[in-house]
Design an enzyme around this catalytic site. Structure first.
Site, PDB file in Angstrom:
ATOM      1  N   GLY A   1     -23.059 -29.209 -18.563  1.00 26.23           N
ATOM      2  CA  GLY A   1     -24.114 -29.736 -17.691  1.00 26.23           C
ATOM      3  C   GLY A   1     -24.361 -31.230 -17.881  1.00 26.23           C
ATOM      4  O   GLY A   1     -25.324 -31.790 -17.374  1.00 26.23           O
TER       5      GLY A   1
ATOM      6  N   THR B   1     -34.770 -32.136 -10.310  1.00 24.77           N
ATOM      7  CA  THR B   1     -34.786 -32.309 -11.768  1.00 24.77           C
ATOM      8  C   THR B   1     -35.814 -33.356 -12.200  1.00 24.77           C
ATOM      9  O   THR B   1     -36.663 -33.095 -13.059  1.00 24.77           O
ATOM     10  CB  THR B   1     -33.374 -32.738 -12.241  1.00 24.77           C
ATOM     11  OG1 THR B   1     -32.443 -31.795 -11.710  1.00 24.77           O
ATOM     12  CG2 THR B   1     -33.267 -32.761 -13.740  1.00 24.77           C
ATOM     13  N   VAL B   2     -35.726 -34.559 -11.614  1.00 23.42           N
ATOM     14  CA  VAL B   2     -36.645 -35.631 -12.045  1.00 23.42           C
ATOM     15  C   VAL B   2     -38.066 -35.338 -11.551  1.00 23.42           C
ATOM     16  O   VAL B   2     -39.051 -35.583 -12.263  1.00 23.42           O
ATOM     17  CB  VAL B   2     -36.146 -37.015 -11.569  1.00 23.42           C
ATOM     18  CG1 VAL B   2     -37.116 -38.115 -11.988  1.00 23.42           C
ATOM     19  CG2 VAL B   2     -34.760 -37.307 -12.146  1.00 23.42           C
TER      20      VAL B   2
ATOM     21  N   GLU C   1     -21.950 -34.102 -13.387  1.00 27.29           N
ATOM     22  CA  GLU C   1     -22.174 -33.447 -12.093  1.00 27.29           C
ATOM     23  C   GLU C   1     -20.905 -32.719 -11.657  1.00 27.29           C
ATOM     24  O   GLU C   1     -19.802 -33.094 -12.055  1.00 27.29           O
ATOM     25  CB  GLU C   1     -22.477 -34.505 -11.023  1.00 27.29           C
ATOM     26  CG  GLU C   1     -23.652 -35.404 -11.313  1.00 27.29           C
ATOM     27  CD  GLU C   1     -24.983 -34.777 -10.947  1.00 27.29           C
ATOM     28  OE1 GLU C   1     -24.978 -33.737 -10.252  1.00 27.29           O
ATOM     29  OE2 GLU C   1     -26.015 -35.311 -11.372  1.00 27.29           O
TER      30      GLU C   1
ATOM     31  N   VAL D   1     -33.112 -47.256 -13.208  1.00 29.36           N
ATOM     32  CA  VAL D   1     -32.095 -47.782 -14.129  1.00 29.36           C
ATOM     33  C   VAL D   1     -32.477 -47.392 -15.550  1.00 29.36           C
ATOM     34  O   VAL D   1     -33.614 -47.612 -15.987  1.00 29.36           O
ATOM     35  CB  VAL D   1     -31.996 -49.326 -14.041  1.00 29.36           C
ATOM     36  CG1 VAL D   1     -30.895 -49.835 -14.970  1.00 29.36           C
ATOM     37  CG2 VAL D   1     -31.750 -49.788 -12.614  1.00 29.36           C
TER      38      VAL D   1
ATOM     39  N   LYS E   1     -31.681 -45.304  -7.115  1.00 34.72           N
ATOM     40  CA  LYS E   1     -30.921 -46.546  -7.331  1.00 34.72           C
ATOM     41  C   LYS E   1     -29.961 -46.838  -6.195  1.00 34.72           C
ATOM     42  O   LYS E   1     -29.744 -47.989  -5.827  1.00 34.72           O
ATOM     43  CB  LYS E   1     -30.198 -46.510  -8.670  1.00 34.72           C
ATOM     44  CG  LYS E   1     -29.164 -45.415  -8.809  1.00 34.72           C
ATOM     45  CD  LYS E   1     -29.485 -44.448  -9.902  1.00 34.72           C
ATOM     46  CE  LYS E   1     -28.758 -43.158  -9.661  1.00 34.72           C
ATOM     47  NZ  LYS E   1     -28.860 -42.177 -10.705  1.00 34.72           N
TER      48      LYS E   1
ATOM     49  N   LYS F   1     -26.879 -49.716 -10.317  1.00 36.67           N
ATOM     50  CA  LYS F   1     -27.868 -50.137 -11.315  1.00 36.67           C
ATOM     51  C   LYS F   1     -27.731 -51.631 -11.611  1.00 36.67           C
ATOM     52  O   LYS F   1     -28.724 -52.336 -11.784  1.00 36.67           O
ATOM     53  CB  LYS F   1     -27.718 -49.296 -12.581  1.00 36.67           C
ATOM     54  CG  LYS F   1     -28.132 -47.834 -12.340  1.00 36.67           C
ATOM     55  CD  LYS F   1     -27.708 -46.916 -13.467  1.00 36.67           C
ATOM     56  CE  LYS F   1     -28.160 -45.483 -13.219  1.00 36.67           C
ATOM     57  NZ  LYS F   1     -27.515 -44.504 -14.112  1.00 36.67           N
TER      58      LYS F   1
ATOM     59  N   GLU G   1     -39.104 -47.820 -12.019  1.00 34.51           N
ATOM     60  CA  GLU G   1     -38.670 -47.825 -13.424  1.00 34.51           C
ATOM     61  C   GLU G   1     -37.608 -46.763 -13.713  1.00 34.51           C
ATOM     62  O   GLU G   1     -36.727 -46.950 -14.551  1.00 34.51           O
ATOM     63  CB  GLU G   1     -39.897 -47.590 -14.325  1.00 34.51           C
ATOM     64  CG  GLU G   1     -39.638 -47.808 -15.788  1.00 34.51           C
ATOM     65  CD  GLU G   1     -39.193 -49.228 -16.108  1.00 34.51           C
ATOM     66  OE1 GLU G   1     -40.031 -50.129 -16.078  1.00 34.51           O
ATOM     67  OE2 GLU G   1     -37.987 -49.424 -16.356  1.00 34.51           O
TER      68      GLU G   1
ATOM     69  N   GLY H   1     -32.960 -44.502 -16.998  1.00 38.28           N
ATOM     70  CA  GLY H   1     -33.796 -43.313 -17.239  1.00 38.28           C
ATOM     71  C   GLY H   1     -35.096 -43.653 -17.939  1.00 38.28           C
ATOM     72  O   GLY H   1     -35.968 -44.318 -17.385  1.00 38.28           O
TER      73      GLY H   1
HETATM   74  N1  HSE Z   1     -25.842 -39.851 -13.448  1.00 39.06           N
HETATM   75  C1  HSE Z   1     -26.447 -40.853 -14.276  1.00 39.06           C
HETATM   76  C2  HSE Z   1     -25.711 -40.940 -15.601  1.00 39.06           C
HETATM   77  C3  HSE Z   1     -27.882 -40.612 -14.591  1.00 39.06           C
HETATM   78  O1  HSE Z   1     -24.754 -40.201 -15.849  1.00 39.06           O
HETATM   79  O2  HSE Z   1     -26.110 -41.773 -16.394  1.00 39.06           O
HETATM   80  C4  HSE Z   1     -28.794 -40.938 -13.469  1.00 39.06           C
HETATM   81  O3  HSE Z   1     -28.858 -42.300 -13.232  1.00 39.06           O
END
Ligand code: HSE
Length: 473
Positions: A203, A29-30, A206, A148, A121, A221, A145, A150
């Site tokens: 979505g 995804t990222v 997870e 933490v 992280k 984080k 960056e 996003g």
């Molecule tokens: N799973 C994280 C959240 C995003 O729900 O904020 C990724 O760090």
């Protein structure tokens, strides 16, 4: 005069080839977000950088699946070592997540002189020290960056924007999944499990939400933020961590009756020379800005001795916002590579990976949870008969806990009624001892619910109040 063509910058000297080559390990995804931003903003980036930043090679276990972007010019492989050992690649982006094999790939890439960008992280929170040391010794950069907040550039803020400041406290909403669930529970009065299921079907959560709703992701984080802010590595196991999975709609409703909102906060504070680091559901006054951060959004409040209270708000997750943070790291590293190659000043001192030169850190001792002081919300489920309230307040009094306000709603001849209290500031150890005693009583039907309260105490972290004059913020 030479025309100022951003793709052919006139200022470049030396052996510079005009292109910085990037290799990506992990095309999820990222990774897809990062590739999208890099391609969509190719010209803007070249104008900002004075060079081309090009994604040259990608490694992933699955290189067949379409990611919906044009990768025709990129070399694909299932073997990350084709990237790690490729002499053409300047910077490696690790976006596979998890501890292994990500850790090994990064360390091997560092030993081959590659600069690193990662958003991992969990890895940085657990093995950051080893990785940062390896990078410093090898003279390569490692930036993170995307790890933490996003798309919120909070890492750069801590390392550079606030580098003149002594940071005294951090209060963060750093898990979007938990914030979304708490927001929905508050808006709809629904239970945790129902909202979690809805979030999964949309979505937003997870399939395995444990790390998010259990507080572990926030703790990772927080460990990173605390290292940057206080120069103190905190083992994740030493961060007191409680998730939102036990939060009941009734407690959110009572919080609102008292004028509070419930948030999962990651808190790090320097109190009397010791560092507190904890993650737990927290009640905060509804007029605080953090209380208004809703849905999947993240926000981090950083308090500095000189600057006072600052707040950074934005999308804490998502392919494109996090991809944009990753690309910003690539641009920073590319600038330093260009510096070394004779563009600008050749002897620029790079920012250390954690913002403080590792040998110059002054780590703070970590305060055990039992020693922290907080205000507390307590919900007792009790028999409704004369003497129960006075028995409970008696135990609290004997443990030096002072009650600020009480609510008891409803009247039942049989069965339990909620008896809710807000305390003044008390010591965690005293609260735990008092609750142990109270929970043994025959009039108390269920284990007492405890939620910590933060808020106006933030004033104690604003030491310049009155010093800078004027409005005293
Ligand atoms: N799973 C994280 C959240 C995003 O729900 O904020 C990724 O760090």
């Amino acid at each position: 005069m030479m025309k100022n063509n951003p793709l052919n910058p006139p200022l470049l000297r030396g052996n510079f080839s005009g292109t910085i080559h990037v290799g990506l390990i992990g095309f999820g995804t990222v990774g897809t977000g990062m590739a999208t931003v890099l391609m969509e903003q190719e010209k803007l980036i070249a104008r900002r950088l004075g060079a081309n930043l090009v994604l040259t090679q990608i490694a992933d276990v699955d290189i067949k699946r379409s990611r919906g972007i044009n990768i025709k010019k990129i070399s694909l492989t299932t073997n990350p070592y084709e990237i790690i050992l490729n002499p053409k690649i300047d910077i490696i982006v690790e976006l596979i997540g998890g501890i292994e094999p990500a850790c090994k790939f990064i360390l091997d890439a560092i030993s081959h002189g590659k600069h690193i960008v990662t958003a991992n992280k969990a890895l940085l929170a657990t093995h950051g020290e080893k990785i940062f040391k390896a990078a410093e010794e090898a003279g390569v950069e490692i930036l993170f960056e995307g790890a933490v907040g996003g798309g919120i550039p909070i890492i750069r803020v801590m390392k550079e924007g606030l580098s003149a400041d002594k940071i005294t406290a951090i209060f963060g909403i750093v898990n979007g999944t938990s914030n979304y669930i708490l927001t929905k529970m508050s808006e709809e009065g629904s239970g945790f499990s129902k909202v979690l299921k809805e979030a999964q079907s949309l979505g937003y959560a997870e399939a395995d939400p444990t790390l998010d709703v259990g507080g572990g992701d926030s703790a990772h984080k927080l460990a990173i933020l605390a290292l940057l802010a206080f120069g103190t590595p905190i083992p994740v196991k030493d961060i007191f961590t409680e998730g939102i999975d036990k939060v009941a709609p009734m407690d959110i409703a009572f919080a609102e009756a008292f004028g509070y909102k419930m948030k999962l906060l990651a808190i790090a504070k320097q109190v009397k020379g010791k560092l507190e680091a904890r993650v737990h559901p927290t009640m905060i006054p509804k007029d605080e800005i953090l209380a208004k951060v809703n849905g999947v959004f993240n926000a981090v409040c950083v308090v500095g001795k000189s600057v006072g209270e600052t707040l950074f708000y934005g999308r804490g997750a998502g392919s494109i916002p996090t991809g944009s943070a990753v690309v910003s790291d690539l641009i920073s590293i590319a600038r330093n590579i260009l510096n070394q190659q004779g563009y600008g000043k050749p002897h620029r001192v790079p920012v250390p990976p954690t913002g403080i030169i590792s040998s110059a850190r002054l780590p703070l001792p970590i305060k055990p949870m039992a020693e922290i002081e907080s205000r507390y919300y307590l919900r007792f489920m009790v028999e409704d008969r004369p003497g129960v309230l006075s028995a409970i307040s008696g135990v609290l009094g004997r443990h030096h806990i002072s009650i600020a306000s009480v609510i008891q709603q409803g009247r039942k001849e049989a069965g339990a009624v909620p008896l809710v209290m807000m305390t003044h500031k008390a010591r965690e150890k005293d609260i735990q001892m008092a609750l142990e005693k109270i929970n043994q009583s025959d009039s108390v039907y269920k284990p007492t619910v405890l939620i910590r309260v933060e808020g106006k105490d933030i004033d104690q972290f604003l030491p310049f109040k009155g010093r800078l004059g004027g409005d005293g913020i």
